[in-house]
Design an enzyme around this catalytic site. Structure first.
Site, PDB file in Angstrom:
ATOM      1  CG  ASP A  45      -2.032  -0.934   1.069  1.00  0.00           C
ATOM      2  OD1 ASP A  45      -2.529  -1.157  -0.151  1.00  0.00           O
ATOM      3  OD2 ASP A  45      -2.539  -1.547   2.194  1.00  0.00           O
ATOM      4  CE1 TYR A 163      -0.617   7.552  13.764  1.00  0.00           C
ATOM      5  CE2 TYR A 163      -1.192   9.646  12.727  1.00  0.00           C
ATOM      6  CZ  TYR A 163      -0.598   8.889  13.887  1.00  0.00           C
ATOM      7  OH  TYR A 163       0.002   9.639  14.908  1.00  0.00           O
TER       8      TYR A 163
HETATM    9  P1  NAP Z   1       4.596   2.564   5.864  1.00  0.00           P
HETATM   10  O1  NAP Z   1       5.501   1.676   6.419  1.00  0.00           O
HETATM   11  O2  NAP Z   1       4.763   3.061   4.391  1.00  0.00           O
HETATM   12  O3  NAP Z   1       3.078   1.993   6.141  1.00  0.00           O
HETATM   13  C1  NAP Z   1       2.827   1.740   7.315  1.00  0.00           C
HETATM   14  C2  NAP Z   1       1.919   0.466   7.330  1.00  0.00           C
HETATM   15  O4  NAP Z   1       0.161   1.169   6.715  1.00  0.00           O
HETATM   16  C3  NAP Z   1       2.293  -0.528   6.323  1.00  0.00           C
HETATM   17  O5  NAP Z   1       1.839  -1.662   6.818  1.00  0.00           O
HETATM   18  C4  NAP Z   1       1.331  -0.119   5.117  1.00  0.00           C
HETATM   19  O6  NAP Z   1       1.096  -1.187   4.419  1.00  0.00           O
HETATM   20  C5  NAP Z   1      -0.044   0.268   5.779  1.00  0.00           C
HETATM   21  N1  NAP Z   1      -1.003   1.059   4.971  1.00  0.00           N
HETATM   22  C6  NAP Z   1      -0.687   2.290   4.099  1.00  0.00           C
HETATM   23  N2  NAP Z   1      -1.941   2.589   3.731  1.00  0.00           N
HETATM   24  C7  NAP Z   1      -2.820   1.853   4.090  1.00  0.00           C
HETATM   25  C8  NAP Z   1      -4.170   1.853   4.136  1.00  0.00           C
HETATM   26  N3  NAP Z   1      -5.088   2.807   3.315  1.00  0.00           N
HETATM   27  N4  NAP Z   1      -4.981   0.834   4.815  1.00  0.00           N
HETATM   28  C9  NAP Z   1      -4.396  -0.037   5.672  1.00  0.00           C
HETATM   29  N5  NAP Z   1      -3.119   0.095   5.696  1.00  0.00           N
HETATM   30  C10 NAP Z   1      -2.319   0.733   5.194  1.00  0.00           C
HETATM   31  O7  NAP Z   1       4.574   4.139   6.610  1.00  0.00           O
HETATM   32  P2  NAP Z   1       4.724   5.598   6.038  1.00  0.00           P
HETATM   33  O8  NAP Z   1       5.437   5.644   4.916  1.00  0.00           O
HETATM   34  O9  NAP Z   1       5.233   6.530   7.398  1.00  0.00           O
HETATM   35  O10 NAP Z   1       3.227   6.140   5.964  1.00  0.00           O
HETATM   36  C11 NAP Z   1       2.118   5.618   4.967  1.00  0.00           C
HETATM   37  C12 NAP Z   1       1.154   5.377   5.766  1.00  0.00           C
HETATM   38  O11 NAP Z   1       0.997   4.400   6.689  1.00  0.00           O
HETATM   39  C13 NAP Z   1       0.398   6.756   6.325  1.00  0.00           C
HETATM   40  O12 NAP Z   1      -0.343   7.320   5.383  1.00  0.00           O
HETATM   41  C14 NAP Z   1      -0.376   6.142   7.469  1.00  0.00           C
HETATM   42  O13 NAP Z   1      -1.726   5.910   7.350  1.00  0.00           O
HETATM   43  C15 NAP Z   1       0.399   4.673   7.848  1.00  0.00           C
HETATM   44  N6  NAP Z   1       0.962   4.784   9.144  1.00  0.00           N
HETATM   45  C16 NAP Z   1       0.160   4.133  10.155  1.00  0.00           C
HETATM   46  C17 NAP Z   1       0.924   4.303  11.558  1.00  0.00           C
HETATM   47  C18 NAP Z   1       0.060   3.796  12.559  1.00  0.00           C
HETATM   48  O14 NAP Z   1      -0.832   2.947  12.274  1.00  0.00           O
HETATM   49  N7  NAP Z   1       0.532   3.785  13.758  1.00  0.00           N
HETATM   50  C19 NAP Z   1       1.980   4.964  11.718  1.00  0.00           C
HETATM   51  C20 NAP Z   1       2.604   5.666  10.441  1.00  0.00           C
HETATM   52  C21 NAP Z   1       2.140   5.466   9.263  1.00  0.00           C
HETATM   53  P3  NAP Z   1       2.183  -1.968   3.413  1.00  0.00           P
HETATM   54  O15 NAP Z   1       3.031  -2.814   4.122  1.00  0.00           O
HETATM   55  O16 NAP Z   1       1.235  -2.669   2.366  1.00  0.00           O
HETATM   56  O17 NAP Z   1       2.887  -0.940   2.548  1.00  0.00           O
END
Ligand code: NAP
Length: 262
Positions: A45, A163
């Protein structure tokens, strides 16, 4: 049909990208990174988020397809071992697509820099770098609350499984045209009070954060950090633009949610 292949750096993704490129050329598809009809992402994703930002100026003409090299994702309908079937589906040349809502963000800076309009597929989140974040939150033109805490996040329906979900937000079906506001560790006591619950904002409403001035902020939009920390105001609303996915194969949203989380 002109196709761009957008892969992450992982060895397995690079291998699949090479194989897919070869198979597409064999079937007379044109590989075109500049003005493609279809962008195929290979990775997860996160890779699709990066591809979305790379092609966000061409959303009206580009359809996306996500191939996952790990488990199935939220933006990825295909697995890396499915690419023969994917090439066969592309040959059918159906224009069928499904579209999902996006978030418009207007960023106003306090240092005299020009305001910016940004677009998010998952969410935009803001935190104060050094101190408790203080912001007046307006819904349309009405002051709703004075927020104090670590930060605030506004997400799209498809971002509700990312997130936003970790922040205690509701999971929204992408057919719901709305945006969601989530608090990040708010301070709630006898002196300071904010709602303390996620809020779903209707399509014709907008949210404004008036930030406390002379502070530095960390604003992230999907997987990107906005470099200028001098933020004065943020405005959020549902965008007129949408992301289109080629729907040769479509996994039911709630099935995807169950498979990912339960
Ligand atoms: P990243 O490592 O690229 O992504 C973090 C995780 O979020 C990965 O497992 C990714 O899946 C998953 N993800 C991304 N979009 C998603 C969606 N729409 N629904 C479900 N899971 C999803 O982190 P990053 O580059 O810092 O940020 C990318 C996105 O990650 C952000 O937009 C944010 O929503 C999310 N994130 C979440 C948290 C948290 O939940 N605490 C913290 C930081 C960021 P894949 O492994 O398939 O790429």
């Amino acid at each position: 049909m002109k196709i761009s292949i957008f892969s992450n750096e992982k060895k397995q993704s690079q291998k699949v990208a090479k194989e897919l490129k070869y198979k597409l050329k064999e079937q007379q598809f044109i590989i075109d990174e500049k003005t493609p009809d279809v962008v195929i992402t290979i990775g997860g994703d996160g890779t699709l988020l990066s591809a979305f930002h790379a092609y966000q100026d061409q959303l009206a003409t580009v359809r996306f397809i996500g191939v996952h090299t790990g488990h199935l994702g939220f933006y990825t309908d295909w697995r890396d071992y499915d690419i023969d079937e994917l090439v066969r589906s592309l040959k059918e040349e159906t224009q069928k697509s499904v579209s999902y809502p996006l978030l418009d963000i207007e960023v106003v800076y306090s240092d005299g820099s020009d305001s910016e309009l940004r677009l998010a597929l998952n969410e935009a989140s803001i935190k104060n770098i050094h101190h408790t974040m203080v912001a007046n939150v307006y819904i349309k033109t009405e002051l709703f609350e004075c927020y104090r805490g670590d930060g605030l996040s506004v997400s799209t329906p498809t971002g509700s499984t990312a997130y936003s979900k970790s922040l205690g937000g509701a999971v929204l079906h992408p057919r719901v045209n709305a945006i969601q506001l989530n608090e990040i560790a708010s301070i709630n006591n006898r002196v300071y009070r904010s709602l303390g619950s996620p809020m779903i904002i209707a399509a014709d409403e907008w949210i404004t954060f008036d930030m406390k001035e002379q502070e530095e902020y960390r604003l992230t939009i999907d997987n990107y950090l906005v470099e200028n920390p001098n933020i004065k105001q943020l405005r959020f609303c549902l965008s007129d633009k949408r992301i289109q996915f080629a729907s040769y194969r479509h996994t039911h949203f709630w099935k995807r949610v169950r498979d990912a989380f339960i």
